[in-house]
Design a protein around this motif. Structure first.
Motif, PDB file in Angstrom:
ATOM      1  N   TYR A 192       8.130   9.070 -16.438  1.00 47.88           N
ATOM      2  CA  TYR A 192       9.275   8.540 -15.711  1.00 47.88           C
ATOM      3  C   TYR A 192      10.514   8.618 -16.594  1.00 47.88           C
ATOM      4  O   TYR A 192      10.940   7.626 -17.185  1.00 47.88           O
ATOM      5  CB  TYR A 192       8.984   7.098 -15.281  1.00 47.88           C
ATOM      6  CG  TYR A 192       7.628   6.947 -14.618  1.00 47.88           C
ATOM      7  CD1 TYR A 192       7.407   7.418 -13.329  1.00 47.88           C
ATOM      8  CD2 TYR A 192       6.547   6.377 -15.308  1.00 47.88           C
ATOM      9  CE1 TYR A 192       6.162   7.309 -12.724  1.00 47.88           C
ATOM     10  CE2 TYR A 192       5.300   6.264 -14.720  1.00 47.88           C
ATOM     11  CZ  TYR A 192       5.108   6.724 -13.429  1.00 47.88           C
ATOM     12  OH  TYR A 192       3.874   6.616 -12.845  1.00 47.88           O
ATOM     13  N   LYS A 249      17.195   7.739 -10.298  1.00 47.18           N
ATOM     14  CA  LYS A 249      17.860   9.042 -10.463  1.00 47.18           C
ATOM     15  C   LYS A 249      19.128   9.117  -9.621  1.00 47.18           C
ATOM     16  O   LYS A 249      20.106   9.752 -10.010  1.00 47.18           O
ATOM     17  CB  LYS A 249      16.907  10.177 -10.072  1.00 47.18           C
ATOM     18  CG  LYS A 249      15.906  10.559 -11.144  1.00 47.18           C
ATOM     19  CD  LYS A 249      15.063  11.747 -10.690  1.00 47.18           C
ATOM     20  CE  LYS A 249      14.060  12.145 -11.764  1.00 47.18           C
ATOM     21  NZ  LYS A 249      13.192  13.254 -11.303  1.00 47.18           N
ATOM     22  N   GLU A 290      11.491   5.549  -9.949  1.00 41.82           N
ATOM     23  CA  GLU A 290      12.066   6.684 -10.662  1.00 41.82           C
ATOM     24  C   GLU A 290      13.060   7.477  -9.792  1.00 41.82           C
ATOM     25  O   GLU A 290      14.211   7.700 -10.224  1.00 41.82           O
ATOM     26  CB  GLU A 290      10.957   7.582 -11.202  1.00 41.82           C
ATOM     27  CG  GLU A 290      11.419   8.863 -11.869  1.00 41.82           C
ATOM     28  CD  GLU A 290      12.109   8.680 -13.210  1.00 41.82           C
ATOM     29  OE1 GLU A 290      12.781   9.613 -13.665  1.00 41.82           O
ATOM     30  OE2 GLU A 290      11.980   7.580 -13.809  1.00 41.82           O
ATOM     31  N   PHE A 302       6.507   2.442 -10.176  1.00 44.41           N
ATOM     32  CA  PHE A 302       7.375   3.343 -10.938  1.00 44.41           C
ATOM     33  C   PHE A 302       7.574   4.679 -10.224  1.00 44.41           C
ATOM     34  O   PHE A 302       8.625   5.305 -10.352  1.00 44.41           O
ATOM     35  CB  PHE A 302       6.797   3.574 -12.341  1.00 44.41           C
ATOM     36  CG  PHE A 302       7.133   2.482 -13.325  1.00 44.41           C
ATOM     37  CD1 PHE A 302       7.658   1.261 -12.918  1.00 44.41           C
ATOM     38  CD2 PHE A 302       6.920   2.674 -14.686  1.00 44.41           C
ATOM     39  CE1 PHE A 302       7.973   0.266 -13.831  1.00 44.41           C
ATOM     40  CE2 PHE A 302       7.230   1.684 -15.607  1.00 44.41           C
ATOM     41  CZ  PHE A 302       7.751   0.476 -15.185  1.00 44.41           C
ATOM     42  N   GLN A 303       6.565   5.112  -9.469  1.00 51.05           N
ATOM     43  CA  GLN A 303       6.713   6.355  -8.703  1.00 51.05           C
ATOM     44  C   GLN A 303       7.783   6.222  -7.632  1.00 51.05           C
ATOM     45  O   GLN A 303       8.428   7.211  -7.255  1.00 51.05           O
ATOM     46  CB  GLN A 303       5.367   6.740  -8.072  1.00 51.05           C
ATOM     47  CG  GLN A 303       4.369   7.284  -9.086  1.00 51.05           C
ATOM     48  CD  GLN A 303       2.934   7.266  -8.577  1.00 51.05           C
ATOM     49  OE1 GLN A 303       2.689   7.038  -7.382  1.00 51.05           O
ATOM     50  NE2 GLN A 303       1.982   7.491  -9.462  1.00 51.05           N
ATOM     51  N   THR A 341      13.748   8.876 -16.263  1.00 52.55           N
ATOM     52  CA  THR A 341      14.936   8.039 -16.024  1.00 52.55           C
ATOM     53  C   THR A 341      14.663   6.604 -16.447  1.00 52.55           C
ATOM     54  O   THR A 341      15.494   5.963 -17.107  1.00 52.55           O
ATOM     55  CB  THR A 341      15.355   8.092 -14.540  1.00 52.55           C
ATOM     56  OG1 THR A 341      15.423   9.452 -14.110  1.00 52.55           O
ATOM     57  CG2 THR A 341      16.702   7.425 -14.340  1.00 52.55           C
ATOM     58  N   ILE A 342      13.504   6.095 -16.072  1.00 53.74           N
ATOM     59  CA  ILE A 342      13.108   4.750 -16.497  1.00 53.74           C
ATOM     60  C   ILE A 342      13.071   4.667 -18.020  1.00 53.74           C
ATOM     61  O   ILE A 342      13.594   3.718 -18.617  1.00 53.74           O
ATOM     62  CB  ILE A 342      11.736   4.382 -15.889  1.00 53.74           C
ATOM     63  CG1 ILE A 342      11.851   4.188 -14.375  1.00 53.74           C
ATOM     64  CG2 ILE A 342      11.166   3.119 -16.557  1.00 53.74           C
ATOM     65  CD1 ILE A 342      10.529   3.994 -13.665  1.00 53.74           C
ATOM     66  N   LYS A 343      12.491   5.670 -18.650  1.00 52.75           N
ATOM     67  CA  LYS A 343      12.392   5.676 -20.115  1.00 52.75           C
ATOM     68  C   LYS A 343      13.772   5.687 -20.763  1.00 52.75           C
ATOM     69  O   LYS A 343      14.047   4.923 -21.697  1.00 52.75           O
ATOM     70  CB  LYS A 343      11.586   6.887 -20.579  1.00 52.75           C
ATOM     71  CG  LYS A 343      11.430   6.949 -22.092  1.00 52.75           C
ATOM     72  CD  LYS A 343      10.725   8.219 -22.539  1.00 52.75           C
ATOM     73  CE  LYS A 343      10.687   8.310 -24.061  1.00 52.75           C
ATOM     74  NZ  LYS A 343      10.098   9.577 -24.529  1.00 52.75           N
ATOM     75  N   CYS A 390      21.202   1.075 -14.822  1.00 49.73           N
ATOM     76  CA  CYS A 390      20.460   1.284 -13.570  1.00 49.73           C
ATOM     77  C   CYS A 390      21.357   1.628 -12.374  1.00 49.73           C
ATOM     78  O   CYS A 390      21.000   2.464 -11.549  1.00 49.73           O
ATOM     79  CB  CYS A 390      19.632   0.042 -13.236  1.00 49.73           C
ATOM     80  SG  CYS A 390      18.136  -0.155 -14.229  1.00 49.73           S
TER      81      CYS A 390
END
Length: 216
Positions: free
Chosen positions: A183, A147, A143, A139-140, A185-187, A154
């Motif tokens: 995160y 963005k 993200e 996820f790091q 954007t993921i959320k 997505c």
């Protein structure tokens, strides 16, 4: 090219790879039959000799479609996209299509395999920490990529295979107590996608093989 016979999905309610295929079928409006393969019961029904004939890797999903049997969820999704009408799951634009494949592969190859059942069963008592570590590591990376690529979804403003991969992976992250608030954007993308019918009806909480205590 499409057959009149309904495809058959061999899968498991909580398998993220199976969920990807269910979402793709739903987005395309394809009716299909499901055959449950319980990954826990009887030591794992995917390990039976009978299922090995369907999928030599003894994993889910497997899909019988148009006279062939396909495994590997991204291959199934791309085949569905290439042979069925409905919204494109891979964009026509080459750059956007490459971005969709990049995000899908990051999840399907770089995150999910490291926390799937077969792997974490080998880890033992540290399995939750193991899964958290590799999901957070993924996820790091995901993200900042999202963005750059995201609009409403997505990649831009059309649902794609990347979104199909994202939602099941966030579900897994929450199962393993990853703090998705880190995160944004993921959320945001996940929350948007969970409001769409194709993602709702394919959720692990409402499948034919979902145990009664996990239904909602």
């Amino acid at each position: 090219m499409a057959s009149q016979t309904k495809p058959v999905l061999h899968g498991y309610f909580r398998s993220s790879c199976s969920w990807r295929v269910r979402i793709a079928f739903a987005l395309k409006g394809i009716e299909y039959d499901q055959v449950a393969v319980n990954l826990i019961k009887d030591g794992g029904q995917q390990l039976s000799e009978q299922y090995k004939k369907i999928n030599p890797m003894q994993q889910v999903p497997s899909v019988e479609i148009d006279g062939i049997t396909l495994s590997q969820s991204l291959a199934v999704i791309q085949y569905i996209d290439e042979t069925r009408p409905g919204p494109l799951l891979l964009p026509a634009d080459p750059k956007k299509r490459a971005q969709v494949r990049m995000i899908s592969d990051l999840i399907a190859s770089g995150i999910q395999p490291l926390q799937n059942l077969h792997v974490i069963q080998k880890i033992g008592a540290e399995k939750a920490q193991w899964a958290q570590h590799f999901i957070e590591r993924g996820f790091q990376a995901l993200e900042p990529i999202l963005k750059q690529t995201a609009g409403k979804y997505c990649v831009g403003d059309e649902i794609s295979m990347a979104d199909i991969c994202l939602v099941p992976q966030v579900y897994n992250a929450e199962r393993f107590k990853v703090d998705v608030e880190q995160y944004p954007t993921i959320k945001r993308l996940n929350q948007t996608l969970l409001e769409i019918e194709a993602f709702k009806v394919t959720n692990p909480s409402c499948q034919p093989d979902t145990p009664a205590d996990l239904r909602s």
